[in-house]
Design an enzyme around this catalytic site. Structure first.
Site, mmCIF file in Angstrom:
data_model
loop_
_atom_site.group_PDB
_atom_site.id
_atom_site.type_symbol
_atom_site.label_atom_id
_atom_site.label_comp_id
_atom_site.label_asym_id
_atom_site.label_seq_id
_atom_site.Cartn_x
_atom_site.Cartn_y
_atom_site.Cartn_z
ATOM 1 N N GLY A 59 0.859 -1.189 0.000
ATOM 2 C CA GLY A 59 0.000 0.000 0.000
ATOM 3 C C GLY A 59 0.892 1.234 0.000
ATOM 4 O O GLY A 59 1.842 1.314 0.794
ATOM 5 N N ASP A 244 -1.171 4.977 -6.307
ATOM 6 C CA ASP A 244 0.228 4.703 -5.982
ATOM 7 C C ASP A 244 1.141 5.827 -6.460
ATOM 8 O O ASP A 244 2.217 6.045 -5.906
ATOM 9 C CB ASP A 244 0.661 3.363 -6.578
ATOM 10 C CG ASP A 244 0.004 2.238 -5.799
ATOM 11 O OD1 ASP A 244 -1.155 1.903 -6.101
ATOM 12 O OD2 ASP A 244 0.629 1.746 -4.841
HETATM 13 O O1 MRU Z 1 0.335 -3.892 -4.732
HETATM 14 P P1 MRU Z 1 -0.241 -3.166 -3.566
HETATM 15 O O2 MRU Z 1 -1.135 -4.006 -2.740
HETATM 16 O O3 MRU Z 1 0.805 -2.436 -2.758
HETATM 17 O O4 MRU Z 1 -1.152 -2.052 -4.248
HETATM 18 C C1 MRU Z 1 -1.827 -1.122 -3.439
HETATM 19 C C2 MRU Z 1 -2.737 -0.268 -4.216
HETATM 20 O O5 MRU Z 1 -2.767 -0.287 -5.425
HETATM 21 C C3 MRU Z 1 -3.549 0.731 -3.462
HETATM 22 O O6 MRU Z 1 -4.749 0.968 -4.129
HETATM 23 C C4 MRU Z 1 -2.739 2.011 -3.400
HETATM 24 O O7 MRU Z 1 -1.534 1.833 -2.732
HETATM 25 C C5 MRU Z 1 -3.513 3.164 -2.942
HETATM 26 S S1 MRU Z 1 -3.783 3.526 -1.227
HETATM 27 C C6 MRU Z 1 -3.098 2.495 -0.281
#
Ligand code: MRU
Length: 342
Positions: A59, A244
């Site tokens: 995240g 992200d």
């Molecule tokens: O691959 P991840 O689980 O780290 O991806 C996370 C996301 O895409 C979330 O939607 C993003 O980080 C936005 S807010 C935490």
């Protein structure tokens, strides 16, 4: 890497998502949820990088905090093992490079690394300040997002469609998109949530459904492919997602599957709102085409829980993130402002 029970760490599990204890990082192992709630004790840079690449810690905002604490961890390990400055710099860079898309990771690593000349105490204070800020930012962001949505959709209980996991597990505090949902609930302005399961690693079903249940928020889980149809059938008043990285022109990188929701929201005439802290906006990246998108291992798609589901030799195109063009984004809500990128 050492396991300990959550009871050792604190009573409110969502407050224990990531911490700093006795010179080590403690973090909920997000690969074990929802079946097992366990905390990792990360004592070396190797262990932290492994936790980040396997998505035990994940995240965008949480990656920023993990990176910040990672610098403190590297400084402690440097002391223990007698690293020279070049080795410390290389290890810090390894943390910054552990995942490429979420700008928060590199940004917070570089910010805290600037404190290294001040010694371990200064580094730890800088890292913990990053953590405290993330909590405070998430609450402001959530409230601003809820106010924005109420303004857009009217004072009524809203059906909200979301993707991936954007709650405390991903951001600390209230979260980003899930924080907005939580703030809507507090205002009495939430009907229910539809959460996509979020293939291939199921952050939606494993983590978001778990967090929503912890919070007592009514929700339904949907297969990713169902999202656009559910939106077309009126099952959502708004789509709210995290990010992200937001490029300077407002293009938004988020979990793969976000773009199709944005297209569906446009077609259905409902708001597509991105809830993200200012730290996710990257003015140095001009457009979505310049955002580095993580391409992950084929077997995340060709297998399920270690069992092969595609014929041997099948290759996958496993982008972890997609880019939603700015013209499909109704608004980007941060802790400080509402941006309308078109
Ligand atoms: O691959 P991840 O689980 O780290 O991806 C996370 C996301 O895409 C979330 O939607 C993003 O980080 C936005 S807010 C935490």
């Amino acid at each position: 890497m050492v396991w300990c029970s959550v009871g050792d760490v604190g009573s409110d599990v969502l407050d224990d998502v990531i911490g700093w204890r006795d010179g080590c990082i403690t973090a909920i192992d997000q690969t074990a949820l929802p079946h097992r709630l366990a905390v990792l004790r990360l004592t070396t840079v190797d262990e932290l990088v492994d936790a980040i690449t396997t998505l035990a810690v994940r995240g965008a905002p949480l990656l920023g905090v993990a990176g910040a604490l990672g610098v403190a961890l590297a400084v402690r390990q440097a002391e223990r093992e007698g690293w020279d400055a070049a080795r410390l710099e290389a290890e810090v860079k390894r943390i910054a490079d552990a995942r490429p898309t979420a700008v928060n990771l590199r940004r917070e690593v570089l910010a805290v690394a600037a404190a290294i000349p001040g010694g371990p105490g200064a580094v730890e204070a800088a890292a913990l300040a990053v953590r405290d800020t993330a909590v405070e930012v998430s609450v402001r962001l959530s409230e601003r997002g809820a106010a924005f949505l109420t303004g857009e959709c009217g004072e009524r209980p809203l059906k909200v469609h979301t993707h991936c996991n954007t709650g405390a597990l991903a951001c600390l505090g209230w979260g980003s998109a899930l924080g907005v949902i939580r703030a809507l609930r507090t205002r009495g302005a939430l009907a229910h949530v539809i959460a996509d399961e979020t293939r291939p690693l199921l952050q939606g079903s494993r983590l978001t459904a778990w967090e929503l249940a912890q919070l007592g928020i009514e929700h339904y889980l949907a297969a990713d492919g169902a999202g656009p149809f559910l939106i077309a059938r009126g099952h959502a008043d708004a789509v709210v997602v995290g990010a992200d990285r937001v490029a300077a022109n407002g293009d938004v990188a988020n979990k793969i599957g976000t773009y199709s929701l944005a297209l569906a929201a446009r077609r259905a005439g409902i708001p597509f709102v991105v809830a993200a802290p200012e730290s996710t906006i990257d003015a140095a990246t001009a457009t979505g085409a310049d955002i580095p998108l993580e391409l992950r291992a084929d077997d995340e798609v060709t297998s399920f829980q270690g069992v092969r589901t595609a014929p041997a030799g099948t290759r996958a195109l496993n982008y972890a993130f997609d880019v939603t063009p700015a013209d499909l984004v109704t608004a980007i809500v941060t802790e400080d402002r509402v941006l309308r990128p078109h």
